[in-house]
Write an enzyme that holds these catalytic residues in place. Sequence first.
Site, short mmCIF file in Angstrom:
data_model
loop_
_atom_site.label_atom_id
_atom_site.label_comp_id
_atom_site.label_asym_id
_atom_site.label_seq_id
_atom_site.Cartn_x
_atom_site.Cartn_y
_atom_site.Cartn_z
N HIS A 193 -11.99 -4.81 8.45
CA HIS A 193 -12.39 -4.71 7.05
C HIS A 193 -13.76 -4.05 6.90
O HIS A 193 -14.42 -4.23 5.88
CB HIS A 193 -12.43 -6.09 6.38
CG HIS A 193 -11.08 -6.65 6.04
ND1 HIS A 193 -10.22 -7.09 7.01
CD2 HIS A 193 -10.46 -6.85 4.86
CE1 HIS A 193 -9.11 -7.54 6.42
NE2 HIS A 193 -9.22 -7.41 5.12
N GLU B 122 0.82 -1.22 0.00
CA GLU B 122 0.00 0.00 0.00
C GLU B 122 0.85 1.26 0.00
O GLU B 122 0.45 2.28 -0.58
CB GLU B 122 -0.97 0.01 1.19
CG GLU B 122 -2.24 -0.81 0.96
CD GLU B 122 -2.06 -2.29 1.24
OE1 GLU B 122 -1.00 -2.67 1.77
OE2 GLU B 122 -2.99 -3.07 0.92
#
Lengths: 344, 326
Positions: free
Chosen positions: B129, B60
């Site tokens: 999540h 990321e």
Amino acid sequence: MATVKDRAPGPADSGLNDDIGENKRLQLYRTQVTIREAEQRAFDLFLQNLVKGTSHLSLGQEAVAAGFAGAMIKGDLSFCTYRGHAHTLARGVPVEKVLGELMQRDNGLMRGKGGSMHLTSVEHGVMGSYAIIGAHLPIACGAAWRAQYKGAKDVSVCFFGDGTTNIGAFHEALNFAAVWKLPVIFVCENNLYMEYTPIADVTAVEHPAADRASAYGLERIVIDGNDADAVYRTAKTAYDKARAGNGPSLIECMTYRHSGHSRADPAKYRPEGELERWKQRDPIKIYRERLLQFGVAEKVIADIDASVRKVVDDATEACKAAPNPPLDIITTDVYADGGWAWRN
Amino acid sequence: MAELTYRDAVARGIAQEMARDPDVVFLGEDVAKAGGVFKSTVGLLEQFGPLRVRDTPISEQAIMGAAMGAAMTGLKPIAEIMFSDFFAVCFDYIANEFPKSRYMSNGQVKCPLVVRTGNGAGSRFGAQHSQSVENWCMMIPGLKVVAPSTPLDVIGLLAAAVRDPDPVIFLEHKSLYATKGEVPDGEIVDTLGTAKIVRPGKDCTIIALALMVSRALEAAEKLKAEHGVDCEVIDVRSLVPLDTQTILGSVAKTHRLFTVEENPRLCGWGAEIVSIVADEAFYDLDGPPVRITTPHIPLPAADILEDAVLPTPDRIVDTVRRSLGS
């Protein structure tokens, strides 16, 4: 690419191979002396409380900046760390602009809005100095991606210290650059210390950058970072490779900072005699000897020294006379419209 | 005019901008060959090719940094971070790099990029999540933050974000991907910093974002039908820039304010809106502003538990009724 094994401090031995030429050598010398004088002046001004905040000097590491910048062509991009004065100066940014920013005056490179750790001069290809360890390696990848996508021939060069090799972004960027075959050069300035702790105490391998290169399919390259000729030659080879579309390089330059990590750090954590041994291999001392070996007259060298000293003296006076930044720039350039409005 | 899912609207919005401007490029994990883990980028690789639509490693920081470096030097990247929860592993770019480079360089460095991400709960994925992280982004000067609630807004706001010269965080709600809406043919471009009154009313103002907009609307219909309360519902759409004029104008009309926020309670965007209204429209209010939020807890995974913590239409109805005494 030649892999030069690093070694204990010894005499300059780059050889009398005149592949570089006198003009380039004089430029490399002038750049190194400019960095030396400007950095020494920054330190003196810090002691006088005229350089505010913090500053991270590259005294002793001038050859890395000079060699890599000297081999760049116009349009190549530099990404630096907070120890970025040297790389900024090496791209030709005026000393006054750099000292002005360190002194937080209105004549500074960013008018005092960035400070010592964030020197940026887009017109000179200095795309920023980044104060979060590792952050700029992926950013340099992005600039290189743009060059690749656009078919441009510029190379992005990213400078960082030995400590950066243990942060995640270093590894993410190297893999990313290797997989995408990006025209980016990663330059580790291994000055043996992170801030205060020796890099060797906290790293699993001897050469924190080069010994990781194979993990990303890259060549292991360690060079003498105190010899501007060696740096210049290595840089040139790496740039040629990048421009030819053959992907990134990771280069570890062995060097040593003569001063502490930042500000007035006396660097008492260093073993006795270490600094003195490295000063025997002071890059500027090495390069003066090199120029003499190549038959450059003492007067030519002395004239460069004097002219650089005058540039730094004049810059100092200009900065001392410069006003503080006006308060109305506090809210400019937060957003692209020039202002800071977050609501209507 | 065609009916489109929110998911397909993402791909259409990206395609619209990539077709318009060859400097728009797109990168992320699983976005190219796989078409995205939420299938929201299907077809882009085929349409625009591997140089413009690129799969990345699970890195990321590399994704965000590469987007920034490309943006600084002339491209208009769209980066995808699969789940907004993963902002935490690349937060340096969100907090320190994108939003500060222009300011620190005294205007020399530009950063025109969009980070798209799947945000919000409803998928029973648990605490790492499912989060609503809009408040993580809203607090940083230099960013713009957008969260569409309909397919039409996905296209229009995404186009506006790509064309915007500043870094924009574009929060797509995972539980909205399957929802459908009418979308006109042709190019669609909206304006950042504009809230939308999605249901006019006179008795109170309910401000919502993303998934909470449909819940607020459902609650408003119930309040009208069963309790005679006429709610005005505003879809904030853009947290930064924030359209305070629409909000203040509505409160001046209805005299009561409710915010419906999916984010955990502390420092949620509703607190900022309540603060603005308290500062600037205090005497327009006939009662205290009320925030309806997810409690200040990590999100549980089990459906029955997750459903119990997010604001629901029933909870909105109950809260409004109790506050208005109706």
